[in-house]
Design a protein around this motif. Structure first.
Motif, PDB file in Angstrom:
ATOM      1  N   GLN A 200       0.820  -1.213   0.000  1.00  0.00           N
ATOM      2  CA  GLN A 200       0.000   0.000   0.000  1.00  0.00           C
ATOM      3  C   GLN A 200       0.847   1.253   0.000  1.00  0.00           C
ATOM      4  N   GLU A 201       0.252   2.261  -0.593  1.00  0.00           N
ATOM      5  CA  GLU A 201       0.923   3.535  -0.753  1.00  0.00           C
ATOM      6  C   GLU A 201       1.414   4.089   0.596  1.00  0.00           C
ATOM      7  N   ARG A 202       0.630   3.886   1.646  1.00  0.00           N
ATOM      8  CA  ARG A 202       0.987   4.543   2.896  1.00  0.00           C
ATOM      9  C   ARG A 202       2.259   3.978   3.518  1.00  0.00           C
ATOM     10  N   TYR A 203       2.675   2.807   3.070  1.00  0.00           N
ATOM     11  CA  TYR A 203       3.905   2.233   3.621  1.00  0.00           C
ATOM     12  C   TYR A 203       5.131   2.632   2.798  1.00  0.00           C
TER      13      TYR A 203
ATOM     14  N   SER B 210       6.923   5.209   2.445  1.00  0.00           N
ATOM     15  CA  SER B 210       8.049   5.899   3.064  1.00  0.00           C
ATOM     16  C   SER B 210       8.912   4.967   3.912  1.00  0.00           C
ATOM     17  N   LEU B 211       8.394   3.804   4.222  1.00  0.00           N
ATOM     18  CA  LEU B 211       9.185   2.875   5.028  1.00  0.00           C
ATOM     19  C   LEU B 211      10.070   1.988   4.172  1.00  0.00           C
TER      20      LEU B 211
END
Lengths: 651, 224
Positions: free
Chosen positions: B78-81, B83-84
């Motif tokens: 998913q996009e929200r991960y 940055s990790l």
């Protein structure tokens, strides 16, 4: 209507409480209760005191004929009669009377003039605060898993005392509704309906397919959708759908539109809609900044209970996004489609929602359940946790079969039960972490701890059933239910702390194996819950929930042999919900409630120290029920340090 | 950690090397399914989205003398991960970038991951491109959205290993990981041994360094 209400008050408060009919009288009482809850509480309470909700003006359209009969006779009769009986039990030292006496001693000057029940109610509340405060200062041993227990208590228990709804209680509409929703004795009045529910619950979690290309099956799907007992919707303030438990977008878009229209109509009038009843279903709305959450239930839950459930869904969204980033998205673009950033978390929301629909004691009581262990064993585990603690650890949990085994936490930070619930849900309800068969590193926000930032959670699962050789890494995926699984959860603020926490896990497992604690845990898991008759031999009781308020934990026996299957369990939970509401609702000032129905009798008993809900068969007499309740309280007192985590490992 | 290092000890002339592998790609292309097939030889028809990232290990024998252990980071798509992701690929020796051959857009996403890896990750990183869900196309050829030849051409020009895989039927799964293992600098890694200094490009030793990092407690001590 006014007549009805005063009669009601008379009945519930035989000692002449000032009826809480005006906002003026509501305010000081709330303040009083809060004021004494000193100690680590503070913020939450402070807020709820400072933000008295605006009173809802009466809505004439909702006036209900005042001829509505008051709550059923047997109901009230038992309230009055069972209390003295319980108090007269010589074995019950923790009686309401004792508490009042103590409280009065301490507050003699302030309230000596009044001997009313209202005063004693205040005393008991204040005593509760003091008790909790004392237990905190009394040293780590008596501190709970959650060091600010009073706050937590207030959040949910206190919700009924000082939550956001009291103003509602004063409107005729509310009274009409609460009379309808809360006073019904489920055993006497609802059997046919509850049987429908019992049947329907078997299909409640069945998937509703998606509408096919021509829309030819839409009718059928809609029928299936309408038979669901419970729906949850989340939509953005601008009306964009974000989440729905059942049905795909195409199917429900009309309904989302209607919900949005209704909600914004009332918001536009500066008079937000909180809930209404239609067609046998209760609708409850919760607005949280840019989000509107809606629960639709035919399971007879109270508004407060449904609102708690919505809060929990909201917490899950924050846990994924954090509050500032969600607010930023909406302030940049009010029409943001939140489903994209939330992608993949449907399973977590579904897990929560289905837990509520099945009825979870943990959510109802806002408390956690612990694995029953001997005190020395638990201490050995705690000591091990402290010994292997790595420098960047914030919280460490050992969780077995959904129950807490041990906690390690910093002295100044406690764990919010709501946060723990989110973690447990992620581990045990949503399959992906458990089924992965490895270790996980999960960024998450724990809104109760800090809703603005992420923490990082290391999770390692292992099965406790296979016992030979193979280490935690080699756990075969997808074997065994969640009942034999042990999870080690280590939480850090360090984004890159994975290997550090992984090493801590290795050390922890090694030491637990070496000092025999692992075997102790595994055998405790295998033993499962004791049955009611193991706990209290020969009792008429079939099930009970006991919540220790100070520890924010609860304990219960096995559902077997009386309550197997979803339907029976749901019925039992509905009963607990009713009992819970009856002693927590704003209009009820009950300490003990006895409830007789066609298929069960039940007893709810509240003191500053605990809440106890017992259920027995339909033939059980009140005396035997009360005796059973007392023996459970005795048992708890004996076993307190086994069934609850008192203190935990604090560093 | 130390114990796990020794289990791979090198009796006689045997070679043992340990490498970090990261899986990247759009959500729902089958990253976790590929790993599950590789590590446990299992397949779930219905799999929930990965939350965060999962860490698994698998050891394969390349020949009688050579054993390779993969430490695998299976990341969530998913996009929200997003940055990790650097945390997982920073010290990776190899990466598998996965797309779904029935979803053209997933190849675009894969390409952007490849670009990012070539820019940001280890300069010697071995990258494999895996077009997953080959079983769907075997059943219904018209479901294919990415032609094999196109993906292959792209892989060649970007210097990637390329396989079309099916986690469901296990087609090419073992082959994919074996091909990666064969391209890894095993000789170098096993000569340097498990206790050599880590952090160099192509370095493999995760255990020692991380122990040191753990003791120091500093954020720089972690090599994820």
């Amino acid at each position: 209507m006014p007549d009805d209400s005063s009669a009601d008050h008379e009945a519930t408060q035989p000692f002449g409480v000032a009826p809480r009919t005006t906002d003026g009288s509501e305010q000081p009482e709330v303040g009083n209760k809060v004021g004494d809850g000193d100690g680590a509480d503070g913020d939450d309470m402070e807020q709820s005191r400072e933000l008295p909700p605006p009173p809802l003006p009466p809505r004439p359209s909702l006036h209900v004929p005042s001829s509505r009969p008051p709550a059923s006779g047997s109901f009230r009769l038992s309230k009055r009669t069972s209390r003295p009986q319980l108090l007269s039990q010589p074995t019950t030292a923790l009686s309401v009377a004792d508490v009042h006496t103590q409280g009065r001693g301490e507050n003699a000057t302030a309230t000596s003039s009044s001997a009313s029940r209202a005063v004693s109610r205040k005393h008991s509340a204040s005593h509760s605060g003091r008790f909790l405060g004392n237990s905190d200062s009394g040293g780590e041993d008596s501190a709970s898993v959650i060091s600010y227990a009073p706050t937590l208590d207030a959040r949910l228990d206190g919700e009924s005392l000082l939550g956001d709804v009291p103003a509602e209680a004063t409107t005729p509409a509310w009274r009409a509704l609460s009379a309808q929703i809360e006073r019904d004795n489920p055993f006497e009045t609802v059997p046919p309906e509850s049987d429908v529910a019992t049947l329907q619950i078997q299909h409640e979690f069945d998937e509703i397919g998606s509408v096919d290309a021509h829309g030819s099956n839409e009718e059928t799907l809609l029928e299936a959708w309408k038979t669901k007992l419970k729906h949850f919707f989340i939509l953005s303030a601008s009306g964009k759908p974000i989440y729905s438990r059942h049905g795909d977008d195409q199917l429900i878009s009309n309904y989302i539109g209607i919900a949005q229209t209704i909600i914004s109509f009332y918001q536009g009038a500066d008079d937000p809609l909180r809930g209404f009843t239609a067609g046998g279903a209760r609708f409850v709305m919760l607005s949280k900044g840019p989000l509107n959450l809606v629960a639709v239930s035919r399971l007879g839950e109270s508004d407060a209970q449904l609102r708690t459930q919505l809060e929990s869904l909201y917490m899950q969204i924050l846990s994924t996004l954090t509050l500032p980033s969600m607010e930023k998205m909406f302030s940049n673009r009010p029409s943001t489609d939140l489903r994209r950033p939330l992608q993949g978390t449907d399973v977590l929301l579904d897990g929560l929602a289905d837990g509520f629909t099945r009825g979870s004691p943990s959510t109802l009581l806002s408390a956690l359940e612990c694995l029953r262990l001997r005190k020395t064993h638990r201490r050995a585990i705690n000591d091990t946790l402290l010994r292997v603690r790595s420098p960047n650890l914030l919280y460490g949990l050992i969780v077995a079969a959904g129950r807490l085994v041990s906690v390690v936490r910093p002295k100044k930070h406690s764990l919010h039960p709501g946060d723990l619930h989110l973690i447990f849900n992620m581990l045990f309800e949503a399959g992906s972490v458990r089924a992965g068969g490895g270790e996980n590193w999960i960024p998450l926000c724990l809104p109760g701890f800090n809703n603005t930032g992420y923490l990082y959670m290391y999770v390692s699962f292992f099965s406790t059933s296979e016992r030979d050789g193979s280490g935690p890494h080699e756990r075969p995926a997808a074997t065994g239910g969640k009942d034999d699984e042990l999870a080690i959860v280590l939480i850090s603020a360090q984004k890159e702390g994975f290997y550090e926490l992984r090493k801590m896990r290795d050390d922890l497992v090694e030491q637990l194996e070496n000092n025999g604690s692992m075997d102790v845990i595994k055998s405790a898991i295998r033993k499962g819950h004791a049955s009611c008759s193991d706990i209290v031999p020969g009792t008429v009781l079939r099930h009970f929930l006991y919540k220790s308020r100070g520890n924010v934990q609860f304990t219960m026996p096995s559902f077997e042999p009386y309550f197997h299957g979803l339907g029976h369990r749901r019925k039992l939970m509905s009963l607990y919900q009713t009992l819970h509401e009856s002693i927590h609702s704003r209009t009820a000032h009950l300490k003990v409630q006895h409830c007789v129905g066609r298929d069960a009798t039940a007893l709810a008993w509240e003191t500053p120290l605990f809440e106890l809900y017992c259920v027995a068969g339909p033939q059980a007499t009140r005396a035997s029920l009360a005796q059973g309740a007392n023996r459970i309280v005795q048992w708890i007192r004996r076993e307190e340090e086994r069934v609850f985590i008192i203190g935990g490992a604090v560093f | 950690m130390a114990a796990r290092m020794q289990q791979g000890g090198r009796p006689g002339g045997a070679r043992f090397a340990q490498f970090k592998l990261v899986l990247l790609g759009e959500s729902a292309v089958g990253k976790s399914s590929l790993v599950l097939r590789f590590v446990k030889d299992q397949f779930d028809d219905y799999r929930e989205s990965t939350i965060g990232a999962a860490f698994l290990t698998q050891t394969i024998a390349l020949d009688d003398q050579t054993t390779v252990k993969f430490e695998i980071w299976d990341t969530a798509g998913q996009e929200r991960y997003k940055s990790l992701a650097p945390m997982y690929y920073r010290n990776a020796n190899c990466a598998v970038v996965v797309y779904d051959i029935t979803q053209a857009s997933s190849l675009d996403k894969a390409k952007s991951w490849v670009k990012e890896l070539q820019r940001q990750a280890n300069e010697n990183i071995i990258i494999a491109l895996a077009g997953n869900k080959a079983d769907l196309v075997a059943e219904q050829p018209d479901k294919r959205a990415v032609q094999t030849a196109d993906a292959e051409a792209y892989a060649r020009e970007s210097n990637l290993l390329f396989f079309e895989t099916s986690a469901k039927t296990a087609e090419n799964v073992k082959e994919l990981f074996t091909a990666i293992a064969k391209k890894l600098p095993i000789e170098q890694a096993s000569q340097r041994g498990m206790r050599g200094p880590a952090g160099r490009p192509g370095g493999v030793d995760l255990g020692n360094r991380q122990e040191a990092g753990g003791a120091a407690g500093g954020p720089g001590g972690c090599n994820c």
